[in-house]
Each structure stands twice: as C-alpha cells, then as structure tokens.
Design a protein around this motif. Sequence first.
Motif, PDB file in Angstrom:
ATOM      1  N   ILE A   1       7.800 -10.453  -1.619  1.00 54.16           N
ATOM      2  CA  ILE A   1       8.959  -9.569  -1.464  1.00 54.16           C
ATOM      3  C   ILE A   1       9.537  -9.221  -2.828  1.00 54.16           C
ATOM      4  O   ILE A   1       9.817  -8.048  -3.127  1.00 54.16           O
ATOM      5  N   LEU A   2       9.712 -10.223  -3.679  1.00 53.25           N
ATOM      6  CA  LEU A   2      10.272  -9.979  -5.007  1.00 53.25           C
ATOM      7  C   LEU A   2       9.349  -9.102  -5.851  1.00 53.25           C
ATOM      8  O   LEU A   2       9.822  -8.229  -6.592  1.00 53.25           O
ATOM      9  N   ASP A   3       8.046  -9.308  -5.743  1.00 53.37           N
ATOM     10  CA  ASP A   3       7.101  -8.474  -6.494  1.00 53.37           C
ATOM     11  C   ASP A   3       7.226  -7.006  -6.092  1.00 53.37           C
ATOM     12  O   ASP A   3       7.210  -6.107  -6.954  1.00 53.37           O
ATOM     13  N   ILE A   4       7.339  -6.757  -4.793  1.00 52.53           N
ATOM     14  CA  ILE A   4       7.486  -5.376  -4.304  1.00 52.53           C
ATOM     15  C   ILE A   4       8.806  -4.774  -4.784  1.00 52.53           C
ATOM     16  O   ILE A   4       8.846  -3.650  -5.296  1.00 52.53           O
ATOM     17  N   VAL A   5       9.882  -5.539  -4.646  1.00 52.37           N
ATOM     18  CA  VAL A   5      11.212  -5.037  -5.009  1.00 52.37           C
ATOM     19  C   VAL A   5      11.289  -4.717  -6.501  1.00 52.37           C
ATOM     20  O   VAL A   5      11.842  -3.679  -6.899  1.00 52.37           O
ATOM     21  N   LEU A   6      10.735  -5.582  -7.341  1.00 50.09           N
ATOM     22  CA  LEU A   6      10.817  -5.372  -8.789  1.00 50.09           C
ATOM     23  C   LEU A   6      10.057  -4.120  -9.226  1.00 50.09           C
ATOM     24  O   LEU A   6      10.369  -3.542 -10.266  1.00 50.09           O
ATOM     25  N   ASP A   7       9.071  -3.705  -8.442  1.00 50.24           N
ATOM     26  CA  ASP A   7       8.347  -2.467  -8.748  1.00 50.24           C
ATOM     27  C   ASP A   7       9.093  -1.225  -8.255  1.00 50.24           C
ATOM     28  O   ASP A   7       8.678  -0.100  -8.565  1.00 50.24           O
TER      29      ASP A   7
ATOM     30  N   ASP B   1       0.832  -1.214   0.000  1.00 47.47           N
ATOM     31  CA  ASP B   1       0.000   0.000   0.000  1.00 47.47           C
ATOM     32  C   ASP B   1       0.865   1.262   0.000  1.00 47.47           C
ATOM     33  O   ASP B   1       0.571   2.232  -0.710  1.00 47.47           O
ATOM     34  N   MET B   2       1.932   1.239   0.801  1.00 51.89           N
ATOM     35  CA  MET B   2       2.820   2.408   0.872  1.00 51.89           C
ATOM     36  C   MET B   2       3.535   2.641  -0.450  1.00 51.89           C
ATOM     37  O   MET B   2       3.778   3.788  -0.845  1.00 51.89           O
ATOM     38  N   LYS B   3       3.832   1.555  -1.134  1.00 51.41           N
ATOM     39  CA  LYS B   3       4.565   1.661  -2.400  1.00 51.41           C
ATOM     40  C   LYS B   3       3.801   2.497  -3.420  1.00 51.41           C
ATOM     41  O   LYS B   3       4.401   3.268  -4.189  1.00 51.41           O
TER      42      LYS B   3
ATOM     43  N   THR C   1       6.467   5.906  -3.352  1.00 49.69           N
ATOM     44  CA  THR C   1       7.419   5.073  -4.089  1.00 49.69           C
ATOM     45  C   THR C   1       8.860   5.487  -3.832  1.00 49.69           C
ATOM     46  O   THR C   1       9.731   4.632  -3.610  1.00 49.69           O
ATOM     47  N   ASP C   2       9.149   6.785  -3.858  1.00 50.86           N
ATOM     48  CA  ASP C   2      10.526   7.258  -3.712  1.00 50.86           C
ATOM     49  C   ASP C   2      11.113   6.867  -2.353  1.00 50.86           C
ATOM     50  O   ASP C   2      12.299   6.509  -2.258  1.00 50.86           O
ATOM     51  N   ILE C   3      10.301   6.951  -1.308  1.00 54.86           N
ATOM     52  CA  ILE C   3      10.790   6.597   0.028  1.00 54.86           C
ATOM     53  C   ILE C   3      11.103   5.107   0.106  1.00 54.86           C
ATOM     54  O   ILE C   3      12.147   4.697   0.621  1.00 54.86           O
ATOM     55  N   LEU C   4      10.200   4.291  -0.438  1.00 57.43           N
ATOM     56  CA  LEU C   4      10.425   2.843  -0.395  1.00 57.43           C
ATOM     57  C   LEU C   4      11.583   2.416  -1.292  1.00 57.43           C
ATOM     58  O   LEU C   4      12.245   1.422  -1.016  1.00 57.43           O
ATOM     59  N   ARG C   5      11.837   3.162  -2.372  1.00 55.16           N
ATOM     60  CA  ARG C   5      12.990   2.846  -3.223  1.00 55.16           C
ATOM     61  C   ARG C   5      14.291   2.937  -2.424  1.00 55.16           C
ATOM     62  O   ARG C   5      15.215   2.158  -2.645  1.00 55.16           O
TER      63      ARG C   5
END
Length: 220
Positions: A64-70, A33-35, A39-43
């Motif tokens: 985890i991989l789905d979130i990271v790849l985005d 949800d935060m992503k 987005t910039d903060i989570l990057r």
Amino acid sequence: SSAIRAAAACYCQLLINHSDNNVKLIVLGKLEDMKAQHTDILRDMVMDVLRALSSPNVDIKKKILDIVLDLLSSKNIEEVVLALKKEVVKVDDLSESAGEHRQMLVQAIHKCTINFPDVAGAVVPLLMGFLTDPNHVSAMDVIYFVREIMETNPKLQQQVLELLIDVLPQVRSSRVCSCGLWILGEYSNTKEEIESALEVIKESVGPLPFFYNDEDDGYY
C-alpha cells in the motif's frame, strides 16, 4: 475514464472490506497495474487506498505504501502526510511487528519530505519523539532523517536543535546518540545554542566520577 474510476473505486472497497489477505494482495496487484496507465485517476483516490493500512499484515502495508508513494502530488501530499502521521501515532505497541510497521511509516514520511520539502516542518516534531524508540532500526531511520533535514532545510535548524536537546537525555541507542551528538556539534552556531548543547550533554553524562580526598587535598 468513468469506467476506470469505477473499477478503481471497487478495488479500493475490496481492499478495505475483504478479510482475506490473498484477495487484498491480488487487488493491490490490480491497482499497481492501473497506476502505470491511469496515474491521474488513482492520484485522486490515494486516500481511499491509504485507508487499507488498517490491515495487520506487514506485506499488505508495504505494498500500500509503495503504491501511495508513487502517486504523490502537490495536491495530495498534505493529506497523505497527515494520514501517515495519524497512523504513526496509532502504533504504540512494542512488539516486533509494530516496530516494523512504525519503521515503514517513518521511511514513507521521509520519502514524502524528500520530494516535497515544505511538509518537513509538519512531521519533524512528531518523528523526534521516536528517537527513544526501543526499535533501534526505527530510531536510526529517524535520526538519519533529522540529519538530512538539518542539511537541506536551514529554516528548520533552530527548531530541530531545540527538539533534539529536549529528547537527547532519553535516547538509549548508542548509534542514535552518536549521530545526535554530531548534529549538535555541527549545527550549534550561536552562543546560546552551544551553551544549550553543552548543558544537555553534561546532563546526559550524569555526575562525573570525581571525589574529594581530604588527606591529599585534591580531586580524583
């Protein structure tokens, strides 16, 4: 933004340290949800999220991989690929779950190279070793990845051909071997490359089933 960053850091700590898989899945939902909104903060925290790949649960690894790849960017791509490479090397178990984990990592690395082709050269040598993987699905993912690299990244063609020639005799999957042979036939252009390709094919076939008959003075 400081409050959002603190919340994300707290979620990452829970993801890494909490033993309950249900809690991890809830936290991953919160990060998802935060992503969408931050987005910039989570990057900036993508490596903290990746640390949770140590979880043995396949569903958690996939999320985890789905979130990271985005969250990939030109600033973090090299770190992410390096972390994925290290994770692939760790997976030396031959169990079904380990094979599924390795397959997910290979697919994640593949997606990284699609979006950032410059990192392909750093992962090709590692992935070529998985063409002999007993998990045929994982090996097929790798050979399709290699075929795509040959088409889209001409600078790597010579390196990939050399690596493929080295590993081909150890390939045991007929489908992987078929695709590998197509790559050799399609991209071996110089005399040296063609001779090397023919030599490894002959080596892989083994002794030909011919024998000499003294009576008829001929080969069969």
